[in-house]
Scaffold this motif. Structure first.
Motif, PDB file in Angstrom:
ATOM      1  N   VAL A  80     128.920  35.605  24.971  1.00 32.64           N
ATOM      2  CA  VAL A  80     130.145  36.140  25.575  1.00 32.64           C
ATOM      3  C   VAL A  80     130.743  35.122  26.541  1.00 32.64           C
ATOM      4  O   VAL A  80     131.952  34.890  26.542  1.00 32.64           O
ATOM      5  CB  VAL A  80     129.867  37.489  26.281  1.00 32.64           C
ATOM      6  CG1 VAL A  80     131.021  37.890  27.177  1.00 32.64           C
ATOM      7  CG2 VAL A  80     129.607  38.567  25.253  1.00 32.64           C
ATOM      8  N   LEU A  81     129.913  34.506  27.362  1.00 26.49           N
ATOM      9  CA  LEU A  81     130.413  33.498  28.304  1.00 26.49           C
ATOM     10  C   LEU A  81     131.067  32.338  27.561  1.00 26.49           C
ATOM     11  O   LEU A  81     132.132  31.863  27.954  1.00 26.49           O
ATOM     12  CB  LEU A  81     129.294  32.997  29.212  1.00 26.49           C
ATOM     13  CG  LEU A  81     129.694  31.919  30.213  1.00 26.49           C
ATOM     14  CD1 LEU A  81     130.814  32.396  31.136  1.00 26.49           C
ATOM     15  CD2 LEU A  81     128.482  31.462  31.012  1.00 26.49           C
ATOM     16  N   GLY A  82     130.458  31.882  26.474  1.00 27.79           N
ATOM     17  CA  GLY A  82     131.057  30.802  25.686  1.00 27.79           C
ATOM     18  C   GLY A  82     132.406  31.189  25.108  1.00 27.79           C
ATOM     19  O   GLY A  82     133.374  30.423  25.177  1.00 27.79           O
ATOM     20  N   LEU A  83     132.493  32.391  24.555  1.00 28.44           N
ATOM     21  CA  LEU A  83     133.754  32.880  23.988  1.00 28.44           C
ATOM     22  C   LEU A  83     134.826  32.992  25.059  1.00 28.44           C
ATOM     23  O   LEU A  83     135.967  32.549  24.882  1.00 28.44           O
ATOM     24  CB  LEU A  83     133.522  34.225  23.304  1.00 28.44           C
ATOM     25  CG  LEU A  83     134.743  34.939  22.750  1.00 28.44           C
ATOM     26  CD1 LEU A  83     135.444  34.091  21.707  1.00 28.44           C
ATOM     27  CD2 LEU A  83     134.330  36.279  22.157  1.00 28.44           C
ATOM     28  N   ASP A  99     131.011  34.367  14.024  1.00 23.65           N
ATOM     29  CA  ASP A  99     130.013  35.000  13.173  1.00 23.65           C
ATOM     30  C   ASP A  99     129.065  35.795  14.052  1.00 23.65           C
ATOM     31  O   ASP A  99     128.416  35.251  14.935  1.00 23.65           O
ATOM     32  CB  ASP A  99     129.242  33.935  12.387  1.00 23.65           C
ATOM     33  CG  ASP A  99     128.296  34.536  11.367  1.00 23.65           C
ATOM     34  OD1 ASP A  99     128.550  35.669  10.904  1.00 23.65           O
ATOM     35  OD2 ASP A  99     127.294  33.879  11.037  1.00 23.65           O
ATOM     36  N   GLY A 100     128.992  37.087  13.834  1.00 22.52           N
ATOM     37  CA  GLY A 100     128.091  37.945  14.602  1.00 22.52           C
ATOM     38  C   GLY A 100     128.609  38.262  15.994  1.00 22.52           C
ATOM     39  O   GLY A 100     127.895  38.113  16.974  1.00 22.52           O
ATOM     40  N   ALA A 133     130.498  41.150  11.840  1.00 23.60           N
ATOM     41  CA  ALA A 133     129.605  41.995  12.636  1.00 23.60           C
ATOM     42  C   ALA A 133     128.794  42.862  11.688  1.00 23.60           C
ATOM     43  O   ALA A 133     129.184  43.093  10.541  1.00 23.60           O
ATOM     44  CB  ALA A 133     130.401  42.864  13.602  1.00 23.60           C
ATOM     45  N   HIS A 134     127.675  43.329  12.199  1.00 17.76           N
ATOM     46  CA  HIS A 134     126.838  44.253  11.445  1.00 17.76           C
ATOM     47  C   HIS A 134     126.550  45.507  12.262  1.00 17.76           C
ATOM     48  O   HIS A 134     125.599  46.217  12.002  1.00 17.76           O
ATOM     49  CB  HIS A 134     125.523  43.574  11.044  1.00 17.76           C
ATOM     50  CG  HIS A 134     125.725  42.456  10.082  1.00 17.76           C
ATOM     51  ND1 HIS A 134     125.758  41.146  10.483  1.00 17.76           N
ATOM     52  CD2 HIS A 134     125.949  42.456   8.753  1.00 17.76           C
ATOM     53  CE1 HIS A 134     125.970  40.381   9.427  1.00 17.76           C
ATOM     54  NE2 HIS A 134     126.098  41.148   8.372  1.00 17.76           N
TER      55      HIS A 134
END
Length: 191
Positions: A80-83, A99-100, A133-134
């Motif tokens: 989340v921090l990277g995004l 992805d994911g 997402a899964h």
């Protein structure tokens, strides 16, 4: 850019509310590289050790856990921090391929992540997010027109259909959440 850092941190706290602080500290980082030695027409690879000066990312979490290195934080928190860091850059990407998106996140955090991403897309209208997402929990925070099912056919081709195209979607859309419907319907109908 303190204002971008503050905005990134504020959004991180919205998604991962137990984060209380985020900072860096200088650190000497050991490195090992491969080197080649030439001697009498023979070569040998040897490890070459050195150090570099870098920055270590530290988290403060509620409950008195201060100065936790990023390597010890959860994978979901780091993703989340990277995004968010990318989304707050001055020269941010116009297309995010993730992805994911649900990987490593608590189901409640998924809802907060969707809210934050919708807000960012409202601010940066040129941006687009395409994510896999899964998690049925993630689908519960999306609209049907935003959910596409991807299935490999027998011949190896990718078949992609909107979840709203399922033959029973209209019958069940008011009775089930999107996540429940996806769990009920599966993917094979999209082949």
């Amino acid at each position: 850019h303190p204002e971008r850092f503050e905005s990134t941190f504020r959004h991180l706290k919205t998604i991962v509310p137990c984060v209380r602080g985020l900072r860096t500290k200088r650190k000497i980082i050991p490195r090992t590289q491969r080197g080649t030695i030439f001697l009498n027409d023979q070569t040998s690879e040897v490890p070459l050790k050195s150090t570099v000066r870098g920055e270590e990312l530290l988290f403060d979490f509620e409950g008195g856990c201060a100065g936790l290195p990023a390597a010890s934080a959860s994978e979901g928190t780091l993703l989340v921090l990277g995004l968010l860091t990318l989304a707050h850059q001055e020269l941010r990407p116009r297309l995010f391929l993730i992805d994911g998106l649900d990987h490593g996140l608590h189901p409640k955090a998924l809802g907060e992540l969707v809210k934050v991403l919708r807000g960012l897309l409202g601010e940066y209208s040129e941006a687009q997010i395409i994510a896999t997402a899964h998690s049925p929990y993630l689908l519960d925070h999306l609209d049907a027109e935003e959910v596409w099912i991807s299935v490999l056919g027998q011949d190896g081709t990718a078949n992609i259909k909107n979840i709203g195209d399922h033959p029973q979607f209209e019958k069940w859309k008011d009775e089930m959440s999107l996540g429940e419907f996806w769990s009920f319907a599966g993917e094979q109908w999209a082949v």
